[in-house]
Design a protein around this motif. Structure first.
Motif, short mmCIF file in Angstrom:
data_model
loop_
_atom_site.label_atom_id
_atom_site.label_comp_id
_atom_site.label_asym_id
_atom_site.label_seq_id
_atom_site.Cartn_x
_atom_site.Cartn_y
_atom_site.Cartn_z
N PHE A 75 0.84 -1.20 0.00
CA PHE A 75 0.00 0.00 0.00
C PHE A 75 0.88 1.26 0.00
O PHE A 75 0.61 2.21 -0.74
CB PHE A 75 -0.94 0.02 1.20
N SER A 76 1.91 1.26 0.82
CA SER A 76 2.79 2.44 0.90
C SER A 76 3.44 2.74 -0.44
O SER A 76 3.56 3.91 -0.82
CB SER A 76 3.86 2.23 1.97
N LEU A 77 3.87 1.72 -1.16
CA LEU A 77 4.48 1.91 -2.47
C LEU A 77 3.47 2.52 -3.44
O LEU A 77 3.76 3.51 -4.13
CB LEU A 77 5.02 0.58 -3.01
N ALA A 78 2.28 1.94 -3.50
CA ALA A 78 1.23 2.47 -4.39
C ALA A 78 0.85 3.89 -4.00
O ALA A 78 0.68 4.76 -4.86
CB ALA A 78 0.01 1.55 -4.34
N ASP A 79 0.74 4.15 -2.71
CA ASP A 79 0.34 5.47 -2.23
C ASP A 79 1.39 6.52 -2.56
O ASP A 79 1.05 7.67 -2.87
CB ASP A 79 0.09 5.41 -0.73
N GLU A 80 2.66 6.16 -2.54
CA GLU A 80 3.72 7.11 -2.89
C GLU A 80 3.62 7.49 -4.36
O GLU A 80 3.72 8.68 -4.71
CB GLU A 80 5.10 6.51 -2.58
N ALA A 81 3.40 6.51 -5.24
CA ALA A 81 3.24 6.81 -6.66
C ALA A 81 2.01 7.68 -6.88
O ALA A 81 2.03 8.63 -7.67
CB ALA A 81 3.14 5.52 -7.46
N PHE A 82 0.93 7.39 -6.17
CA PHE A 82 -0.32 8.16 -6.23
C PHE A 82 -0.09 9.61 -5.78
O PHE A 82 -0.52 10.56 -6.43
CB PHE A 82 -1.34 7.45 -5.33
N ALA A 83 0.61 9.79 -4.68
CA ALA A 83 0.89 11.14 -4.16
C ALA A 83 1.73 11.94 -5.14
O ALA A 83 1.46 13.12 -5.39
CB ALA A 83 1.59 11.05 -2.80
N LEU A 84 2.74 11.30 -5.71
CA LEU A 84 3.62 12.01 -6.64
C LEU A 84 2.89 12.43 -7.91
O LEU A 84 3.01 13.57 -8.34
CB LEU A 84 4.83 11.14 -7.00
N ILE A 85 2.13 11.52 -8.51
CA ILE A 85 1.45 11.87 -9.75
C ILE A 85 0.36 12.91 -9.52
O ILE A 85 0.19 13.83 -10.31
CB ILE A 85 0.91 10.63 -10.49
N SER A 86 -0.37 12.79 -8.43
CA SER A 86 -1.50 13.69 -8.20
C SER A 86 -1.07 15.11 -7.84
O SER A 86 -1.85 16.06 -7.99
CB SER A 86 -2.44 13.13 -7.13
N ASN A 87 0.16 15.27 -7.39
CA ASN A 87 0.66 16.60 -7.02
C ASN A 87 1.55 17.23 -8.09
O ASN A 87 2.16 18.26 -7.85
CB ASN A 87 1.39 16.54 -5.68
N GLN A 88 1.60 16.65 -9.28
CA GLN A 88 2.41 17.21 -10.36
C GLN A 88 1.89 18.57 -10.82
O GLN A 88 2.67 19.48 -11.05
CB GLN A 88 2.46 16.26 -11.56
N GLN A 89 0.58 18.69 -10.98
CA GLN A 89 0.02 19.91 -11.56
C GLN A 89 -0.93 20.65 -10.63
O GLN A 89 -1.52 21.65 -11.02
CB GLN A 89 -0.71 19.58 -12.86
N ALA A 90 -1.11 20.14 -9.42
CA ALA A 90 -2.03 20.77 -8.47
C ALA A 90 -1.59 20.41 -7.07
O ALA A 90 -0.75 19.54 -6.87
CB ALA A 90 -3.46 20.26 -8.70
N GLN A 91 -2.18 21.09 -6.10
CA GLN A 91 -2.01 20.69 -4.70
C GLN A 91 -3.14 19.70 -4.43
O GLN A 91 -4.31 20.03 -4.59
CB GLN A 91 -2.10 21.89 -3.78
N ALA A 92 -2.79 18.48 -4.06
CA ALA A 92 -3.79 17.42 -3.95
C ALA A 92 -3.70 16.69 -2.62
O ALA A 92 -2.61 16.48 -2.09
CB ALA A 92 -3.60 16.42 -5.09
N VAL A 93 -4.86 16.30 -2.10
CA VAL A 93 -4.94 15.45 -0.91
C VAL A 93 -5.93 14.33 -1.19
O VAL A 93 -6.96 14.53 -1.84
CB VAL A 93 -5.34 16.23 0.36
N ALA A 94 -5.61 13.16 -0.70
CA ALA A 94 -6.45 11.99 -0.94
C ALA A 94 -7.79 12.12 -0.22
O ALA A 94 -7.85 12.60 0.90
CB ALA A 94 -5.75 10.72 -0.47
#
Length: 122
Positions: free
Chosen positions: A42-61
């Motif tokens: 989960f931590s590995l997937a979540d890190e990839a998710f956090a990185l991609i989602s914050n590329q062009q915006a400020q994002a929170v899950a």
């Protein structure tokens, strides 16, 4: 040291179209059955998710889901590949496949949705 660094994660690629993060499963990442702990995956997937989602915006899950398909073992190199499913103005959903190696079998599938807003200072 960040949590991702402590777990030995390496960012292989980070863009708004695709993000890849890898780690090696070692003895410290195993569960009582001798396979990779679900929290590690989960931590590995979540890190990839956090990185991609914050590329062009400020994002929170706001929501995540993870399905496990196969076990990972000590010595396996896991690669999480994140891609956008739909990116809107205020919400975005991403798909993250956790694979055994670069092109190996999918061992877990993560989906996550973030709340987005304009990056501060943009």
């Amino acid at each position: 040291m960040t949590y991702a660094a402590r777990l030995g994660m390496t960012v292989l690629e980070a863009s708004a179209e695709r993000t890849r993060v890898a780690l090696m499963v070692d003895g410290a990442g195993l569960n009582m059955h001798g396979s990779a702990h679900g929290g590690l995956i989960f931590s590995l997937a979540d890190e990839a998710f956090a990185l991609i989602s914050n590329q062009q915006a400020q994002a929170v899950a706001v929501e995540t889901h993870l399905s496990f398909f196969r076990a990972a073992r000590e010595g396996d190199r896991l690669v999480a590949v994140a891609t956008p499913e739909r990116v809107g103005r205020t919400l975005a959903t991403y798909r993250v496949e956790v694979r055994r190696g670069e092109e190996g079998e999918v061992i877990a599938l993560f989906t996550g949705t973030v709340s987005r807003r304009e990056k501060l200072g943009s």
